[in-house]
Motif scaffolding. Structure first.
Motif, PDB file in Angstrom:
ATOM      1  N   ILE A   1      -2.150 -41.224  -7.403  1.00  0.00           N
ATOM      2  CA  ILE A   1      -2.004 -39.774  -7.557  1.00  0.00           C
ATOM      3  C   ILE A   1      -0.591 -39.293  -7.264  1.00  0.00           C
ATOM      4  O   ILE A   1      -0.250 -38.170  -7.591  1.00  0.00           O
ATOM      5  N   LEU A   2       0.231 -40.144  -6.652  1.00  0.00           N
ATOM      6  CA  LEU A   2       1.562 -39.687  -6.268  1.00  0.00           C
ATOM      7  C   LEU A   2       2.398 -39.248  -7.462  1.00  0.00           C
ATOM      8  O   LEU A   2       3.225 -38.366  -7.336  1.00  0.00           O
ATOM      9  N   GLY A   3       2.164 -39.826  -8.611  1.00  0.00           N
ATOM     10  CA  GLY A   3       2.909 -39.425  -9.799  1.00  0.00           C
ATOM     11  C   GLY A   3       2.430 -38.116 -10.387  1.00  0.00           C
ATOM     12  O   GLY A   3       3.112 -37.519 -11.217  1.00  0.00           O
ATOM     13  N   HIS A   4       1.261 -37.648  -9.956  1.00  0.00           N
ATOM     14  CA  HIS A   4       0.673 -36.432 -10.510  1.00  0.00           C
ATOM     15  C   HIS A   4       0.774 -35.234  -9.577  1.00  0.00           C
ATOM     16  O   HIS A   4       0.411 -34.133  -9.956  1.00  0.00           O
ATOM     17  N   VAL A   5       1.247 -35.437  -8.357  1.00  0.00           N
ATOM     18  CA  VAL A   5       1.303 -34.356  -7.377  1.00  0.00           C
ATOM     19  C   VAL A   5       2.449 -33.405  -7.712  1.00  0.00           C
ATOM     20  O   VAL A   5       3.567 -33.825  -7.987  1.00  0.00           O
ATOM     21  N   ARG A   6       2.119 -32.119  -7.714  1.00  0.00           N
ATOM     22  CA  ARG A   6       3.116 -31.062  -7.922  1.00  0.00           C
ATOM     23  C   ARG A   6       3.069 -30.119  -6.737  1.00  0.00           C
ATOM     24  O   ARG A   6       2.102 -30.105  -5.994  1.00  0.00           O
ATOM     25  N   GLN A   7       4.100 -29.309  -6.604  1.00  0.00           N
ATOM     26  CA  GLN A   7       4.135 -28.319  -5.528  1.00  0.00           C
ATOM     27  C   GLN A   7       4.200 -26.921  -6.109  1.00  0.00           C
ATOM     28  O   GLN A   7       4.878 -26.688  -7.110  1.00  0.00           O
ATOM     29  N   THR A   8       3.501 -26.006  -5.449  1.00  0.00           N
ATOM     30  CA  THR A   8       3.487 -24.611  -5.859  1.00  0.00           C
ATOM     31  C   THR A   8       3.500 -23.741  -4.618  1.00  0.00           C
ATOM     32  O   THR A   8       2.829 -24.053  -3.638  1.00  0.00           O
ATOM     33  N   ARG A   9       4.266 -22.667  -4.669  1.00  0.00           N
ATOM     34  CA  ARG A   9       4.231 -21.683  -3.585  1.00  0.00           C
ATOM     35  C   ARG A   9       3.061 -20.746  -3.851  1.00  0.00           C
ATOM     36  O   ARG A   9       2.938 -20.168  -4.922  1.00  0.00           O
ATOM     37  N   VAL A  10       2.208 -20.592  -2.873  1.00  0.00           N
ATOM     38  CA  VAL A  10       1.007 -19.767  -3.012  1.00  0.00           C
ATOM     39  C   VAL A  10       1.359 -18.308  -2.726  1.00  0.00           C
ATOM     40  O   VAL A  10       1.985 -18.000  -1.714  1.00  0.00           O
ATOM     41  N   VAL A  11       0.949 -17.430  -3.637  1.00  0.00           N
ATOM     42  CA  VAL A  11       1.135 -15.992  -3.464  1.00  0.00           C
ATOM     43  C   VAL A  11      -0.223 -15.332  -3.653  1.00  0.00           C
ATOM     44  O   VAL A  11      -0.841 -15.464  -4.706  1.00  0.00           O
ATOM     45  N   LEU A  12      -0.691 -14.646  -2.624  1.00  0.00           N
ATOM     46  CA  LEU A  12      -1.972 -13.960  -2.707  1.00  0.00           C
ATOM     47  C   LEU A  12      -1.822 -12.612  -3.395  1.00  0.00           C
ATOM     48  O   LEU A  12      -0.813 -11.939  -3.240  1.00  0.00           O
ATOM     49  N   ALA A  13      -2.845 -12.234  -4.116  1.00  0.00           N
ATOM     50  CA  ALA A  13      -2.918 -10.919  -4.749  1.00  0.00           C
ATOM     51  C   ALA A  13      -4.327 -10.389  -4.542  1.00  0.00           C
ATOM     52  O   ALA A  13      -5.271 -11.156  -4.388  1.00  0.00           O
ATOM     53  N   ALA A  14      -4.460  -9.088  -4.537  1.00  0.00           N
ATOM     54  CA  ALA A  14      -5.788  -8.482  -4.465  1.00  0.00           C
ATOM     55  C   ALA A  14      -6.289  -8.315  -5.890  1.00  0.00           C
ATOM     56  O   ALA A  14      -5.630  -7.697  -6.724  1.00  0.00           O
ATOM     57  N   ALA A  15      -7.444  -8.888  -6.187  1.00  0.00           N
ATOM     58  CA  ALA A  15      -8.008  -8.850  -7.537  1.00  0.00           C
ATOM     59  C   ALA A  15      -9.262  -8.001  -7.550  1.00  0.00           C
ATOM     60  O   ALA A  15     -10.042  -8.016  -6.597  1.00  0.00           O
ATOM     61  N   HIS A  16      -9.451  -7.254  -8.626  1.00  0.00           N
ATOM     62  CA  HIS A  16     -10.676  -6.486  -8.820  1.00  0.00           C
ATOM     63  C   HIS A  16     -11.723  -7.412  -9.447  1.00  0.00           C
ATOM     64  O   HIS A  16     -11.493  -7.959 -10.520  1.00  0.00           O
ATOM     65  N   ARG A  17     -12.852  -7.565  -8.800  1.00  0.00           N
ATOM     66  CA  ARG A  17     -13.883  -8.471  -9.301  1.00  0.00           C
ATOM     67  C   ARG A  17     -14.454  -8.009 -10.638  1.00  0.00           C
ATOM     68  O   ARG A  17     -14.797  -8.819 -11.482  1.00  0.00           O
ATOM     69  N   ASP A  18     -14.569  -6.697 -10.837  1.00  0.00           N
ATOM     70  CA  ASP A  18     -15.151  -6.173 -12.084  1.00  0.00           C
ATOM     71  C   ASP A  18     -14.082  -5.685 -13.065  1.00  0.00           C
ATOM     72  O   ASP A  18     -14.419  -5.059 -14.059  1.00  0.00           O
ATOM     73  N   HIS A  19     -12.813  -5.944 -12.802  1.00  0.00           N
ATOM     74  CA  HIS A  19     -11.677  -5.582 -13.657  1.00  0.00           C
ATOM     75  C   HIS A  19     -11.497  -4.075 -13.797  1.00  0.00           C
ATOM     76  O   HIS A  19     -10.771  -3.625 -14.673  1.00  0.00           O
ATOM     77  N   ASP A  20     -12.147  -3.284 -12.945  1.00  0.00           N
ATOM     78  CA  ASP A  20     -12.026  -1.828 -12.988  1.00  0.00           C
ATOM     79  C   ASP A  20     -11.073  -1.403 -11.879  1.00  0.00           C
ATOM     80  O   ASP A  20     -11.417  -1.446 -10.701  1.00  0.00           O
ATOM     81  N   THR A  21      -9.865  -0.974 -12.258  1.00  0.00           N
ATOM     82  CA  THR A  21      -8.849  -0.623 -11.265  1.00  0.00           C
ATOM     83  C   THR A  21      -9.168   0.654 -10.504  1.00  0.00           C
ATOM     84  O   THR A  21      -8.519   0.948  -9.508  1.00  0.00           O
ATOM     85  N   TRP A  22     -10.140   1.410 -10.957  1.00  0.00           N
ATOM     86  CA  TRP A  22     -10.543   2.627 -10.239  1.00  0.00           C
ATOM     87  C   TRP A  22     -11.544   2.299  -9.137  1.00  0.00           C
ATOM     88  O   TRP A  22     -11.732   3.086  -8.219  1.00  0.00           O
ATOM     89  N   ASN A  23     -12.214   1.167  -9.223  1.00  0.00           N
ATOM     90  CA  ASN A  23     -13.221   0.774  -8.244  1.00  0.00           C
ATOM     91  C   ASN A  23     -12.542  -0.042  -7.141  1.00  0.00           C
ATOM     92  O   ASN A  23     -12.355  -1.244  -7.268  1.00  0.00           O
ATOM     93  N   ASN A  24     -12.167   0.622  -6.047  1.00  0.00           N
ATOM     94  CA  ASN A  24     -11.440  -0.026  -4.967  1.00  0.00           C
ATOM     95  C   ASN A  24     -12.294  -0.227  -3.721  1.00  0.00           C
ATOM     96  O   ASN A  24     -11.789  -0.244  -2.603  1.00  0.00           O
ATOM     97  N   ALA A  25     -13.589  -0.408  -3.911  1.00  0.00           N
ATOM     98  CA  ALA A  25     -14.476  -0.690  -2.784  1.00  0.00           C
ATOM     99  C   ALA A  25     -14.167  -2.083  -2.247  1.00  0.00           C
ATOM    100  O   ALA A  25     -13.742  -2.967  -2.995  1.00  0.00           O
ATOM    101  N   ASP A  26     -14.386  -2.276  -0.956  1.00  0.00           N
ATOM    102  CA  ASP A  26     -14.120  -3.589  -0.347  1.00  0.00           C
ATOM    103  C   ASP A  26     -14.860  -4.712  -1.053  1.00  0.00           C
ATOM    104  O   ASP A  26     -14.328  -5.799  -1.222  1.00  0.00           O
ATOM    105  N   ALA A  27     -16.092  -4.467  -1.445  1.00  0.00           N
ATOM    106  CA  ALA A  27     -16.890  -5.504  -2.102  1.00  0.00           C
ATOM    107  C   ALA A  27     -16.351  -5.854  -3.482  1.00  0.00           C
ATOM    108  O   ALA A  27     -16.636  -6.934  -4.000  1.00  0.00           O
TER     109      ALA A  27
END
Length: 141
Positions: free
Chosen positions: A74-100
């Motif tokens: 696997i050493l030839g297949h390992v890549r590195q990526t910097r992880v960046v978190l984002a807040a995503a809307h589960r239902d794709h509705d940007t007006w629905n900002n409930a915690d769930a």
């Protein structure tokens, strides 16, 4: 993920603070889908498997521990990526900002979650372009 200027109107004024509460308050700086930590360089294999340096184990795309055979090259297949978190809307509705409805997602999990929506938008854009072409240039051959 950055918000395009033309889409800024669809988000609340305090989106930055709301996003920070979800990403760092509730999720404690880790992706809620796969568990990758925000801001760190992560070794991964490109298929969702990643090296959890804190636990000293490989994990799959669902944050479960996995074993990789020692003889696997696997050493030839390992890549590195910097992880960046984002807040995503589960239902794709940007007006629905409930915690769930909000989830802290890394780039990979966010793109996987948004794939059906991107497909739908891509189809709509292609349909529009063809309709404009038919309107001004006649039907396609």
């Amino acid at each position: 993920m950055p918000i395009r200027p033309e889409h800024r109107f669809f988000y609340p004024i305090d989106w930055a603070q709301l996003s920070a509460v979800i990403r760092f308050g509730r999720a404690k700086g880790c992706c809620e889908g796969c568990g990758r930590p925000h801001g760190r360089m992560v070794d991964h294999l490109g298929d969702g498997r990643w090296w959890d340096a804190e636990a000293g184990r490989w994990r799959d795309g669902s944050d479960r521990r996995i074993r990789i055979a020692a003889e696997a090259d696997i050493l030839g297949h390992v890549r590195q990526t910097r992880v960046v978190l984002a807040a995503a809307h589960r239902d794709h509705d940007t007006w629905n900002n409930a915690d769930a409805n909000l989830a802290a997602s890394c780039q990979r999990c966010h793109m996987i979650h948004d794939r059906p929506e991107h497909k739908r938008r891509r189809w709509r854009t292609l349909f529009r372009r063809k309709a404009l072409g038919d309107l001004f240039s006649g039907p396609y051959s």
